[in-house]
Design a protein around this motif. Structure first.
Motif, short mmCIF file in Angstrom:
data_model
loop_
_atom_site.label_atom_id
_atom_site.label_comp_id
_atom_site.label_asym_id
_atom_site.label_seq_id
_atom_site.Cartn_x
_atom_site.Cartn_y
_atom_site.Cartn_z
N TRP A 23 35.30 94.07 83.85
CA TRP A 23 34.52 95.16 84.44
C TRP A 23 34.29 94.96 85.93
O TRP A 23 33.85 95.85 86.61
CB TRP A 23 33.19 95.33 83.71
CG TRP A 23 32.34 94.10 83.69
CD1 TRP A 23 31.45 93.71 84.62
CD2 TRP A 23 32.31 93.12 82.66
NE1 TRP A 23 30.86 92.53 84.27
CE2 TRP A 23 31.37 92.14 83.05
CE3 TRP A 23 32.99 92.97 81.46
CZ2 TRP A 23 31.10 91.03 82.27
CZ3 TRP A 23 32.71 91.85 80.69
CH2 TRP A 23 31.78 90.91 81.09
N LYS A 24 34.60 93.75 86.45
CA LYS A 24 34.46 93.53 87.89
C LYS A 24 35.78 93.64 88.63
O LYS A 24 35.80 93.62 89.85
CB LYS A 24 33.84 92.15 88.14
CG LYS A 24 32.39 92.06 87.74
CD LYS A 24 31.71 90.94 88.43
CE LYS A 24 30.23 90.96 88.09
NZ LYS A 24 29.54 89.81 88.66
N ARG A 25 36.87 93.71 87.90
CA ARG A 25 38.18 93.80 88.54
C ARG A 25 38.37 95.21 89.09
O ARG A 25 37.86 96.17 88.52
CB ARG A 25 39.29 93.51 87.54
CG ARG A 25 39.27 92.10 87.05
CD ARG A 25 40.35 91.88 86.02
NE ARG A 25 40.01 90.71 85.21
CZ ARG A 25 40.51 90.47 84.02
NH1 ARG A 25 41.36 91.29 83.48
NH2 ARG A 25 40.15 89.38 83.36
N PRO A 26 39.11 95.33 90.17
CA PRO A 26 39.37 96.69 90.68
C PRO A 26 40.25 97.44 89.70
O PRO A 26 41.22 96.89 89.18
CB PRO A 26 40.08 96.44 92.00
CG PRO A 26 40.60 95.05 91.92
CD PRO A 26 39.70 94.30 90.99
N GLY A 27 39.90 98.67 89.40
CA GLY A 27 40.66 99.45 88.43
C GLY A 27 41.98 99.93 89.01
O GLY A 27 42.08 100.23 90.20
N THR A 28 43.00 99.93 88.18
CA THR A 28 44.28 100.45 88.65
C THR A 28 44.31 101.94 88.35
O THR A 28 44.04 102.34 87.22
CB THR A 28 45.46 99.76 87.93
OG1 THR A 28 45.24 99.87 86.53
CG2 THR A 28 45.54 98.29 88.31
N PRO A 29 44.59 102.76 89.34
CA PRO A 29 44.57 104.20 89.10
C PRO A 29 45.68 104.62 88.13
O PRO A 29 46.79 104.08 88.19
CB PRO A 29 44.80 104.79 90.49
CG PRO A 29 45.38 103.70 91.31
CD PRO A 29 44.94 102.41 90.70
#
Length: 92
Positions: A23-29
Motif C-alpha cells: 500500500w506504500k508502493r507507487p501504483g502502476t497506472p
C-alpha cells in the motif's frame, strides 16, 4: 552539522527504497482496456454470486418442522429482548 541533518531526512527519489508494503508502493497506472477487463470480471463474479444466492434461497429442500419452529421462537425471543432493551424500563 549539515551531514547530521541529511541523515534524518527522507532518501532521494532515485535511491532504491528497499522493501515496502504494497500500500506504500507507487501504483502502476492501468490502461483503459485493463480497467474495463477488471470491471467486467468483477461484474461477472458478482452476478454469478447473485445467481448462486438466488438458487440457494429458492431450492426446495425439505426442512424439518422442528428447526422451523425453533427459528420462529428464537426470532420472537430476540424481538422481545430488543423491545425491552429499547424501552425506558431499567431491568439490567
Amino acid at each position: 552539522m549539515a551531514a547530521a541533518l541529511d541523515e534524518d531526512q527522507e532518501p532521494e527519489a532515485e535511491e532504491p527504497l528497499g522493501w515496502q508494503p504494497i500500500w506504500k508502493r507507487p501504483g502502476t497506472p492501468k490502461s483503459k482496456a485493463d480497467k474495463k477487463k477488471e470491471l467486467r470480471d468483477q461484474r461477472e463474479r458478482l452476478q454469478d454470486a447473485g445467481k448462486r444466492r438466488l438458487a440457494a434461497r429458492e431450492s426446495r429442500r425439505p426442512r424439518s418442522r422442528q428447526s422451523w419452529i425453533g427459528n420462529a421462537a428464537a426470532r420472537r425471543d430476540a424481538r422481545a429482548l430488543s423491545r425491552v432493551r429499547r424501552s425506558n424500563a431499567w431491568l439490567w
